[in-house]
Design an enzyme around this catalytic site. Structure first.
Site, PDB file in Angstrom:
ATOM      1  N   GLY A   1       0.832  -1.194   0.000  1.00 19.90           N
ATOM      2  CA  GLY A   1       0.000   0.000   0.000  1.00 19.90           C
ATOM      3  C   GLY A   1       0.868   1.245   0.000  1.00 19.90           C
ATOM      4  O   GLY A   1       2.005   1.225  -0.492  1.00 19.90           O
ATOM      5  N   ARG A   2       0.361   2.335   0.558  1.00 18.18           N
ATOM      6  CA  ARG A   2       1.134   3.587   0.587  1.00 18.18           C
ATOM      7  C   ARG A   2       2.481   3.402   1.269  1.00 18.18           C
ATOM      8  O   ARG A   2       3.517   3.817   0.758  1.00 18.18           O
ATOM      9  CB  ARG A   2       0.339   4.682   1.295  1.00 18.18           C
ATOM     10  N   ILE A   3       2.451   2.788   2.455  1.00 18.11           N
ATOM     11  CA  ILE A   3       3.691   2.623   3.216  1.00 18.11           C
ATOM     12  C   ILE A   3       4.622   1.642   2.525  1.00 18.11           C
ATOM     13  O   ILE A   3       5.831   1.888   2.404  1.00 18.11           O
ATOM     14  CB  ILE A   3       3.378   2.177   4.656  1.00 18.11           C
TER      15      ILE A   3
ATOM     16  N   ARG B   1      -2.945  -9.299  -1.108  1.00 15.07           N
ATOM     17  CA  ARG B   1      -4.099 -10.054  -1.588  1.00 15.07           C
ATOM     18  C   ARG B   1      -4.051 -10.286  -3.090  1.00 15.07           C
ATOM     19  O   ARG B   1      -4.544 -11.297  -3.586  1.00 15.07           O
ATOM     20  CB  ARG B   1      -5.384  -9.304  -1.212  1.00 15.07           C
TER      21      ARG B   1
ATOM     22  N   ARG C   1       0.928  -3.689  12.523  1.00 19.42           N
ATOM     23  CA  ARG C   1       0.228  -3.853  13.791  1.00 19.42           C
ATOM     24  C   ARG C   1       0.818  -5.062  14.498  1.00 19.42           C
ATOM     25  O   ARG C   1       1.268  -6.021  13.871  1.00 19.42           O
ATOM     26  CB  ARG C   1      -1.272  -4.070  13.564  1.00 19.42           C
TER      27      ARG C   1
ATOM     28  N   ASP D   1       8.257  -2.136  15.991  1.00 13.62           N
ATOM     29  CA  ASP D   1       7.664  -0.894  16.491  1.00 13.62           C
ATOM     30  C   ASP D   1       6.316  -1.171  17.125  1.00 13.62           C
ATOM     31  O   ASP D   1       5.807  -0.345  17.876  1.00 13.62           O
ATOM     32  CB  ASP D   1       7.501   0.117  15.357  1.00 13.62           C
TER      33      ASP D   1
ATOM     34  N   GLU E   1       0.955  -4.714  23.468  1.00 15.75           N
ATOM     35  CA  GLU E   1       1.700  -3.517  23.878  1.00 15.75           C
ATOM     36  C   GLU E   1       0.833  -2.655  24.816  1.00 15.75           C
ATOM     37  O   GLU E   1      -0.394  -2.641  24.689  1.00 15.75           O
ATOM     38  CB  GLU E   1       2.123  -2.702  22.649  1.00 15.75           C
TER      39      GLU E   1
ATOM     40  N   HIS F   1       5.940   2.020  19.432  1.00 16.47           N
ATOM     41  CA  HIS F   1       4.855   2.381  18.509  1.00 16.47           C
ATOM     42  C   HIS F   1       4.942   3.858  18.129  1.00 16.47           C
ATOM     43  O   HIS F   1       3.960   4.618  18.237  1.00 16.47           O
ATOM     44  CB  HIS F   1       3.491   2.068  19.140  1.00 16.47           C
ATOM     45  N   VAL F   2       6.114   4.244  17.643  1.00 21.75           N
ATOM     46  CA  VAL F   2       6.346   5.642  17.262  1.00 21.75           C
ATOM     47  C   VAL F   2       6.716   5.781  15.792  1.00 21.75           C
ATOM     48  O   VAL F   2       7.077   6.878  15.347  1.00 21.75           O
ATOM     49  CB  VAL F   2       7.456   6.284  18.124  1.00 21.75           C
TER      50      VAL F   2
END
Length: 317
Positions: A155-157, A177, A234, A258, A263, A281-282
């Site tokens: 995707g974008r990332i 997918r 995630r 991350d 968490e 998670h930053v």
């Protein structure tokens, strides 16, 4: 962009996540703000709240929606919205929005940083020097240049990670997918096959039930003892028990995390491992990304309460 003053007064906004002070000040100016950043919504029904601000991790379920009978819109501060109950929102006529792409570049930077730090051994080598082991620690380390990168989620990332990796002359493979005609690199329909052909396996996909434990023991075993896994997606995407087993058995070389299941609680075995890097998670947090998310949130609320089309809606009335 300021929200309009409504005939019934300023709309009530309930915030369930920590937000920058700049964003809180803007919300206080134009709305009646209820700030509960620990994620707990009111137990008793209230008609004052017309908007909720949350994120993909904290989400908003049907029970809490039911406790807010005047709720009109749920805004995810960021791209993720996997724990917002879309089915319930649609049934109740509630708009759900997010901020796609607002922090994508920052997350991609973070992923590359974790990969480089793992390969070059920044953390263990710094510790070795502190312990007076300068000469003993000067063995050769792998690097990114020319290595094989597997991206889970194009995707974008994922695309931004691939673009940065190409600067290191890395070969690119990806799993999702379905293949994308305009995506860089080779598509692998089987994740284990991608892992087997990767030196670095980076999770950059959506969270939620569909991707829970997508990276499991078999995938990690396929990655191999010279391979590194990085998770900026995630925590649920990477099976923690499988990761601990792979590290213990030296099935993989190391991990950059991350996000972690459960968490902020982190297993001691991960924190104690010399070839595991953990950040809190930053990955998506930078001044630029927070400003973009801030702007998207305020614009979305203003659009909704001003009667305009909500541009970033995931579900609409």
């Amino acid at each position: 962009m300021s929200a309009p003053r409504t005939l019934g007064g300023r709309p009530g906004v309930l915030v369930l996540i920590p937000l920058p002070e700049e964003t809180l000040e803007a919300l206080r100016r134009d709305y009646v703000l209820r700030y509960q950043p620990d994620g707990r919504a009111p137990i008793t029904p209230t008609a004052a709240v017309r908007a909720v601000v949350t994120n993909g991790s904290t989400g908003l379920g049907d029970t809490l929606m039911a406790a807010l009978p005047a709720l009109e819109i749920v805004c995810a501060f960021g791209a993720g919205y996997e724990n917002i109950d879309l089915e319930s929102a649609v049934r109740r006529g509630i708009v759900v929005t997010h901020a796609p792409g607002a922090n994508a570049a920052t997350v991609a930077d973070h992923a590359i940083g974790l990969m480089l730090a793992l390969a070059r051994g920044f953390a263990p080598l710094t510790q070795a020097v502190r312990q007076g082991q300068w000469h003993a620690s000067r063995s050769a380390r792998p690097t990114l240049t020319g290595a094989a990168l597997g991206i889970v989620g194009m995707g974008r990332i994922g695309r931004l990670i691939a673009a940065r990796a190409q600067g290191f002359a890395m070969t690119i493979g990806y799993h999702g997918r379905s293949p994308h005609d305009d995506a860089p690199g080779r598509y692998y329909s089987e994740l284990e096959q991608l892992a087997e052909n990767s030196d670095f396996l980076v999770a950059a996909c959506n969270g939620g039930a569909a991707t829970r434990h997508l990276i499991d023991r078999n995938v990690l075993r396929a990655l191999g003892p010279r391979g590194y896994v990085v998770n900026v997606a995630r925590g649920s995407v990477l099976d923690t028990e499988a990761l601990l087993h792979a590290l213990r058995e030296q099935d993989i070389a190391g991990a950059g995390l991350d996000v972690i299941e459960g968490e902020p609680d982190v297993p001691a075995a991960l924190l104690d491992h010399p070839d595991v890097l953990v950040t809190p998670h930053v990955a998506g947090r930078s001044p630029a990304s927070l400003h973009a998310q801030h702007s998207a949130l305020l614009a979305t609320l203003a659009q909704h309460f001003g009667g305009a089309r909500v541009e970033r809606a995931v579900s609409a009335r």
